[in-house]
Design an enzyme around this catalytic site. Sequence first.
Site, short mmCIF file in Angstrom:
data_model
loop_
_atom_site.label_atom_id
_atom_site.label_comp_id
_atom_site.label_asym_id
_atom_site.label_seq_id
_atom_site.Cartn_x
_atom_site.Cartn_y
_atom_site.Cartn_z
N ALA A 63 -56.30 38.34 137.25
CA ALA A 63 -55.11 38.76 136.51
C ALA A 63 -54.65 37.57 135.68
CB ALA A 63 -54.03 39.17 137.50
N GLY A 102 -58.42 39.70 140.33
CA GLY A 102 -58.43 41.01 139.69
C GLY A 102 -59.77 41.31 139.03
N GLU A 105 -61.89 42.59 141.60
CA GLU A 105 -61.36 43.91 141.98
C GLU A 105 -61.82 44.99 140.99
OE1 GLU A 105 -57.33 42.30 142.46
OE2 GLU A 105 -57.31 43.30 144.41
N GLU A 125 -56.73 34.75 145.51
CA GLU A 125 -55.29 34.95 145.36
C GLU A 125 -54.47 34.13 146.34
OE1 GLU A 125 -57.55 37.30 145.13
OE2 GLU A 125 -57.02 38.78 143.62
#
Length: 698
Positions: A63, A102, A105, A125
């Site tokens: 992210a 992310g 992911e 994370e």
Amino acid sequence: MSTAVVQYDLDGEIGILCIDNPPVNALSHAVRAGIMAALDQARVDASRLLLVVCAGRTFIAGADIAEFGKAPQEPGLPAVIAAVENFPKPVLAALHGNALGGGLEVALAAHYRCAAPDTRLGLPEVNLGLLPGAGGTQRLPRLVGVEPALDMMTGGAPIAASHALELGLLDHLLEGTDVRSAALGYGRQLLARGAVARPTGARILAAPLTADFFDNYRAAIARKSRGLIAPGYIVELVEFACRHDIDRGQALERERFIECRNSPQSAALRHVFFAERACAKLTGIPVNTRAVPVKTVAVIGAGTMGGGIAMCFASAGIPVTLVETSRENLDRGLAVVRKNYDTSVRRGRYSQQQVDAILANITGTTEYADIAGVDLVIEAVFENMAVKQEVFRTLDATCKADCILATNTSYLDVNAIAAATGRPQQVVGAHFFSPANVMKLLEVVRAEQTAPEVLLTFMQLAKTIGKIAVAVGVCHGFVGNRMLKGYARQAQLLLLEGASPEQVDGAMEAWGMAMGPLAVGDLAGLDIGYRSRRDQGLESRSAKESALADTLVEMERLGQKSGAGYYRYDPATRARHPDPQVAALIEDIAARWQVSRRAISDDEIVDRLTLALINEGAAILAEGIAARPGDVDIVYLNGYGFPKWRGGPMFHADSLGLATVVDKLGALRELTADPCWEPAPLLVELAGEGRTLASISR
Ligand code: 3HC
Ligand code: NAI
């Protein structure tokens, strides 16, 4: 074509969604929107398989961290990920570089995964005080099993593609250097085999065999995750994934993720992420400055620091020559180096073969003539100006003209050392921390005349040898040790005023410090400070704040190495135990210095020690000794065991609010009449303007 950062093309039966958002293809709002638009296009066109690839040096690295803390913009990442997983045609993710957070992911939501062999895959994370917030805690265990998924998410370290293939995280390793065309080839194979969409979330996750598995896992990571909220939640979410479907799991994950994202500790860890990157950038040097190559190194002095520094270079594959005054000192130093490497072999860090290759990079000599041709010399002889200047005169006379001359001094004036040479522009400070082969921090000391290319060379070299370098200016103790002085002084005063060593250390450790100040003193050896005070011409026990330490040294209580210091140490386990003899000594000294004793709260201990750091740090910033508040934080986090999740002393000051900091300092000033509590003018100024220390960052 969707948006600039996401392109969509059709190649035969394969739709190609390519993300191009340099430098690391972070999932910014534009990327998320671009992916959604490309999916809409691919859904209705003639493609039979969708390939997700990235342009540039890496797959998606996560992210966009810079967006956290700002108002969220739709579509959010979970919606994008759901759209990928529920896509009706098979989706193949082709990874290269780093597939992190992310980014991984997104790949987990794809139906097939392939990667270039040197790809690194991870869910880091936790290093940002977060947990994977876009299905990672639910999909990763469904693909690789409970324990490997927990290890990856609570540890945060990425794994190699070959390992990911073994775990079932990848379906295929790509060959060749052109990821896009190799992935297209694999995509065609999948189509030929009749591949269909296969959502990871639909898999059933088998619970671990033993009922107490999760409790045991929590206990096993408790020490490492001390103070952090995310690791516990990760374990909870994986346990939940064993019992519930992906929708319920993702709903809980979202809740926990948002709590973590809004927590002060994640704000602190995100600050650390950006501060680490900012501190690598030198301020005030011409933009066209270039580093010079360093292929060979010499280290003067094979003592505690010299040996460790030599190990840093040898381990990085750079040949290094150790110089000593006698064969005997040299042999002793080399033996310690060999012993340290033997320990790493025993602990499995290196193989014997690797250590043999590393040791072949280290040679020793007693002749300065042998180092005439090296590119860099680091001096690590006794902390004495006359000795150091003599060494630098010899180096100046011996070493080639463009050789960089560095000093590992802890406190001495690097300008005065440089002045002993005819090439002060080539002289720089390189303050490694002990043990030098282990500690990450390196203060690169910029003397008045240090040339920009010398500084830049050292900053880059630091990265090569695995250090985090912070550029600092010349002053007594530079950034770290200068701040340590006031901190350590408060610890001594607190003892005299009524606290015990175990209370002072306990309070600071409970607050998050890796080790309390007195235990650190015992570990480093109390004789170091004692000698340094003597070298500065201070008489033993002549000051209130050193009376106890001086007395302990004179009682031959030097700390851990002599089995006793502020504490008594168990010879077998090295566990520390409170010592009534020290308690009596403290009362004695307090009486002699007429310090009245009282009950001291843990809060007061934490306040006084952290405020001492903050006040000195602010003075350091005002003087320009450190360029940015984040630089001060990086020094304290990597050299002094300050808890990362508190962001460093300067970030901590901003978290408290500078007005509060100034008020607290003022109150202590009034209470104690000690001038050390006079609030630093920078703090007063910023507090008056309602600003933060972060606002002065360059
Ligand atoms: N968001 C925003 N910026 C990022 C970023 C990210 N995720 N990752 C890297 N950057 C920026 C850096 O700040 C740096 O910017 P700068 O040039 O202005 O200083 C630039 O990209 C290059 O980064 P590095 O200097 O770190 O480059 P390296 O090549 O040394 O390392 C990397 C590359 C391994 C990808 C490293 O940058 C990294 O570890 N990035 C963070 C990865 C991460 O933590 N991802 C998880 C994010 S949280 C998440 O995804 C939540 C999700 O679960 C919902
Ligand atoms: P040390 O006493 O362990 O080692 C110094 C070595 O230098 C000795 O082996 C000595 O024989 C050798 N030496 C002395 N004069 C020499 C000369 N003219 N030529 C070649 N070798 C010579 O000292 P230590 O602890 O390694 O400290 C070295 C420097 O590093 C000092 O400036 C110290 O302040 C600094 N430093 C020390 C730290 C520590 O924790 N020990 C931490 C950071 C810096």
